[in-house]
Design a protein around this motif. Structure first.
Motif, short mmCIF file in Angstrom:
data_model
loop_
_atom_site.label_atom_id
_atom_site.label_comp_id
_atom_site.label_asym_id
_atom_site.label_seq_id
_atom_site.Cartn_x
_atom_site.Cartn_y
_atom_site.Cartn_z
N ASP A 110 -11.60 -30.03 13.24
CA ASP A 110 -11.88 -28.68 13.72
C ASP A 110 -12.72 -28.78 15.00
O ASP A 110 -13.31 -29.83 15.29
N ALA A 137 -11.71 -28.17 18.34
CA ALA A 137 -11.09 -28.47 19.63
C ALA A 137 -11.25 -27.30 20.61
O ALA A 137 -11.41 -27.51 21.82
N GLU A 138 -11.22 -26.08 20.11
CA GLU A 138 -11.31 -24.90 20.99
C GLU A 138 -12.69 -24.76 21.62
O GLU A 138 -12.82 -24.22 22.71
N THR A 139 -13.71 -25.25 20.95
CA THR A 139 -15.08 -25.10 21.45
C THR A 139 -15.60 -26.36 22.11
O THR A 139 -16.62 -26.32 22.80
N GLY A 140 -14.94 -27.49 21.91
CA GLY A 140 -15.43 -28.74 22.45
C GLY A 140 -16.45 -29.42 21.57
O GLY A 140 -16.93 -30.51 21.90
N LYS A 177 -10.22 -29.32 27.17
CA LYS A 177 -9.47 -28.14 26.73
C LYS A 177 -8.03 -28.48 26.34
O LYS A 177 -7.33 -27.66 25.73
N ASP A 178 -7.57 -29.69 26.68
CA ASP A 178 -6.23 -30.13 26.29
C ASP A 178 -6.18 -30.69 24.88
O ASP A 178 -5.08 -30.99 24.37
N THR A 209 -6.38 -30.60 20.79
CA THR A 209 -6.05 -29.65 19.74
C THR A 209 -6.44 -30.22 18.39
O THR A 209 -6.43 -31.45 18.20
N ASP A 210 -6.78 -29.35 17.46
CA ASP A 210 -7.06 -29.80 16.11
C ASP A 210 -5.82 -30.49 15.55
O ASP A 210 -4.69 -30.06 15.76
N ASP A 270 -2.48 -30.81 12.13
CA ASP A 270 -3.55 -29.89 11.72
C ASP A 270 -3.42 -29.42 10.27
O ASP A 270 -3.58 -28.25 9.96
N THR A 277 1.42 -25.56 14.42
CA THR A 277 0.68 -26.16 13.32
C THR A 277 1.16 -25.62 11.98
O THR A 277 2.07 -24.79 11.90
N LYS A 316 -0.61 -23.71 10.02
CA LYS A 316 -1.57 -22.69 9.61
C LYS A 316 -0.95 -21.43 9.00
O LYS A 316 -1.63 -20.67 8.32
#
Length: 281
Positions: free
Chosen positions: A54, A56-59, A92-93, A95-96, A134, A269, A271
């Motif tokens: 988890d 990836a979107e926030t770094g 930013k590239d 992904t989870d 994911d 994914t 999800k």
């Protein structure tokens, strides 16, 4: 029971101090036991292979170590050299669900989750088409959906939420590693301000959390995901997961998702899933 709760408090304190940026004494650092020797820039460095669970979107990445090891890590991608499939990339590239190689000094901070010292680079690989991309994110979504259903089961008499959440993914489909399951459990607890405990009903009862005589968990809720083999279809053209999920507080306090189906969408994914039936007790 008291010894167990003291240990939990100490682990939580370590994680809190690390998150606040407070330095722990040098003795808190230890060599990574599962790193692969031979860093490019540092001949004494290590490479640890992990899954992005988890963040990836926030770094702010939550990582689960692969290759049979048991490490769960937090890692910030700020100012960190990143490559994806061998090409220079940006954080930013990421992904989870990606597999990443973390090149570092070989030392880790003994908090929980742990943290790498002196990170050199992060090398990511895009999952192969049709792989369980994911899968951790899917189970986090299922657990979160259960949390947000019949929310009265999550509460205490003082108006707050339960301090413990039990997470049982031991029979969930998809073959997550034990470390991935631990990372999912920890993140789920963090999202809801609770201490996550991994275990089955029987294990948590034996540890003194669940009252086996009254069939009730006074200060916690047990969340479980189990494979549903009866829901499988032999003619499925795409990879498919079938499962049941439940939250349990007591004999008269439970909620069920049954006959759930999640189909690989060729891209993206795992999800999105459907719930066949819902029930309450």
């Amino acid at each position: 029971m008291k010894k167990m709760r003291i240990a939990i408090v100490l682990m939580t304190l370590c994680a809190f101090l690390a998150a606040c940026g407070q330095a722990l004494p040098p003795s808190a650092y230890a060599e990574s036991s599962s790193g692969v020797s031979g860093g490019v820039d540092d001949p004494t460095g290590s490479v640890t292979v992990c899954r992005i669970v988890d963040g990836a979107e926030t770094g702010e990445l939550l990582l689960a170590e692969l290759n049979g090891a048991d490490g769960v890590y937090l890692l910030s991608t700020e100012n960190l050299p990143v490559t994806v499939d061998g090409q220079s990339a940006d954080a930013k590239d990421l992904t989870d669900g990606m597999t990443v190689e973390v090149e570092h000094s070989g030392m880790v901070l003994e908090s929980y989750p742990a943290q790498f010292a002196q990170i050199v680079s992060l090398r990511a690989q895009t999952p192969e088409k049709g792989s369980y991309n994911d899968l951790c994110g899917l189970w986090l979504k299922v657990l979160d959906d259960l949390w947000n259903t019949d929310t009265g089961l999550n509460g205490m008499e003082d108006g707050g939420t339960v301090p413990y959440v039990g997470v049982n993914l031991s029979s969930a489909p998809g073959d997550l590693t034990e470390t991935e399951k631990a990372a999912v459990a920890w993140q789920f607890g963090q999202l809801h301000g609770a201490q996550a405990l991994m275990g089955t009903f029987e294990e948590l009862k034996e540890q003194g959390y669940i009252d086996g005589e009254q069939l009730f968990w006074e200060d916690g809720v047990l969340f479980s995901v189990t494979a549903n083999k009866q829901g499988e279809t032999a003619d499925a053209s795409l990879p498919t997961l079938t499962f049941d999920a439940q939250k349990w507080r007591g004999g008269r306090g439970a909620y069920f998702f049954s006959d759930c189906v999640c189909v690989w969408p060729k891209s993206g994914t795992w999800k999105e899933y459907s719930i066949g039936n819902e029930a309450i007790s």
